[in-house]
Design a protein around this motif. Structure first.
Motif, PDB file in Angstrom:
ATOM      1  N   ALA A 158     -22.044  42.934 -59.546  1.00 43.12           N
ATOM      2  CA  ALA A 158     -22.843  41.938 -58.813  1.00 43.12           C
ATOM      3  C   ALA A 158     -22.149  40.589 -58.652  1.00 43.12           C
ATOM      4  N   LEU A 159     -21.551  40.078 -59.692  1.00 37.43           N
ATOM      5  CA  LEU A 159     -20.899  38.771 -59.604  1.00 37.43           C
ATOM      6  C   LEU A 159     -19.717  38.832 -58.636  1.00 37.43           C
ATOM      7  N   GLN A 160     -18.879  39.846 -58.801  1.00 38.36           N
ATOM      8  CA  GLN A 160     -17.723  39.993 -57.905  1.00 38.36           C
ATOM      9  C   GLN A 160     -18.161  40.164 -56.456  1.00 38.36           C
ATOM     10  N   LEU A 161     -19.204  40.970 -56.246  1.00 34.53           N
ATOM     11  CA  LEU A 161     -19.684  41.210 -54.892  1.00 34.53           C
ATOM     12  C   LEU A 161     -20.267  39.935 -54.288  1.00 34.53           C
ATOM     13  N   THR A 162     -21.030  39.205 -55.055  1.00 29.67           N
ATOM     14  CA  THR A 162     -21.593  37.937 -54.575  1.00 29.67           C
ATOM     15  C   THR A 162     -20.475  36.988 -54.150  1.00 29.67           C
ATOM     16  N   ASN A 163     -19.468  36.859 -54.996  1.00 30.62           N
ATOM     17  CA  ASN A 163     -18.342  35.974 -54.681  1.00 30.62           C
ATOM     18  C   ASN A 163     -17.596  36.445 -53.441  1.00 30.62           C
ATOM     19  N   LEU A 164     -17.379  37.746 -53.331  1.00 27.39           N
ATOM     20  CA  LEU A 164     -16.686  38.289 -52.163  1.00 27.39           C
ATOM     21  C   LEU A 164     -17.475  38.007 -50.886  1.00 27.39           C
ATOM     22  N   LEU A 165     -18.776  38.252 -50.909  1.00 22.09           N
ATOM     23  CA  LEU A 165     -19.601  37.998 -49.732  1.00 22.09           C
ATOM     24  C   LEU A 165     -19.533  36.531 -49.323  1.00 22.09           C
ATOM     25  N   HIS A 166     -19.617  35.638 -50.295  1.00 18.57           N
ATOM     26  CA  HIS A 166     -19.585  34.210 -49.990  1.00 18.57           C
ATOM     27  C   HIS A 166     -18.268  33.810 -49.331  1.00 18.57           C
ATOM     28  N   ILE A 167     -17.148  34.253 -49.889  1.00 22.06           N
ATOM     29  CA  ILE A 167     -15.864  33.825 -49.311  1.00 22.06           C
ATOM     30  C   ILE A 167     -15.559  34.555 -48.007  1.00 22.06           C
ATOM     31  N   ALA A 168     -15.971  35.799 -47.892  1.00 25.98           N
ATOM     32  CA  ALA A 168     -15.694  36.557 -46.669  1.00 25.98           C
ATOM     33  C   ALA A 168     -16.518  36.052 -45.490  1.00 25.98           C
ATOM     34  N   TYR A 169     -17.755  35.670 -45.742  1.00 20.88           N
ATOM     35  CA  TYR A 169     -18.627  35.215 -44.657  1.00 20.88           C
ATOM     36  C   TYR A 169     -18.490  33.713 -44.377  1.00 20.88           C
ATOM     37  N   GLU A 170     -17.659  33.040 -45.140  1.00 22.72           N
ATOM     38  CA  GLU A 170     -17.441  31.611 -44.934  1.00 22.72           C
ATOM     39  C   GLU A 170     -16.895  31.329 -43.523  1.00 22.72           C
ATOM     40  N   SER A 171     -16.028  32.206 -43.029  1.00 23.85           N
ATOM     41  CA  SER A 171     -15.455  31.991 -41.696  1.00 23.85           C
ATOM     42  C   SER A 171     -16.532  32.083 -40.609  1.00 23.85           C
TER      43      SER A 171
END
Length: 190
Positions: A11-24
């Motif tokens: 969950a933590l890794q996925l949350t972080n990935l979603l945040h940085i990936a969708y930042e663009s």
């Protein structure tokens, strides 16, 4: 690299990935809910929604995808599996991970495990390249809907078994697909 099912431990890794990936996307003025989702919401999603990922050799999440199911608590918008949360860590962009995770998930899970005749996904019509990416993978646009003030959603479908899709027990979906020209034939008059 093997596609693996993610669990609440991710969950933590996925949350972080979603945040940085969708930042663009946020920089484009397009807000997808995944861009700001909380870790608790991600945990709940992982419990209810099949979610997969590719990890590097040290276990860091590189790319992810989830599949909302029509019969789940977070149902897909149509009576078909619906792909969402396609995201790749920007460090790995332009290496084909998004395409690979979509193709693998559609083939190995949606087609072979779920035996679904098709899969859907949606994206912002204003996004400069996502619709074209999905179309290059065999997805066909079939409906546009204004659900958010900052963007219009275009829904796309990838047909895996045309005859079973034509016989699906969802008249509303069939009508939309015939009207859009995705399905053709005598039922076109529905």
């Amino acid at each position: 690299m093997k596609l693996e099912k993610l669990t609440t431990k991710d969950a933590l890794q996925l949350t972080n990935l979603l945040h940085i990936a969708y930042e663009s996307d946020e920089k484009l003025g397009i807000h997808f809910a995944a861009a700001t989702i909380s870790q608790e919401e991600v945990k709940k999603h992982l419990l209810l929604t099949p979610t997969f990922g590719y990890k590097d050799q040290t276990g860091n999440l590189i790319s992810t995808i989830s599949v909302r199911l029509p019969w789940s608590e977070n149902p897909s918008p149509y009576f078909l599996p619906h792909i969402g949360w396609v995201a790749t860590n920007p460090v790995y962009k332009h290496q084909g991970y998004a395409k690979k995770i979509i193709v693998t998930t559609v083939t190995k899970f949606i087609k072979n495990v779920l035996k679904s005749p098709a899969a859907t996904l949606g994206t912002a019509i204003e996004h400069p390249w996502l619709k074209e990416l999905y179309m290059s993978l065999g997805f066909v646009p079939f409906e546009e809907v204004r659900k958010h003030s900052d963007h219009k959603t275009v829904y796309l479908v990838k047909i895996l078994d045309r005859s079973n899709l034509e016989n699906i027990n969802d008249q509303e979906l069939k009508t939309i697909l015939y009207k859009a020209g995705v399905l053709k034939g005598e039922n076109n008059a529905i």
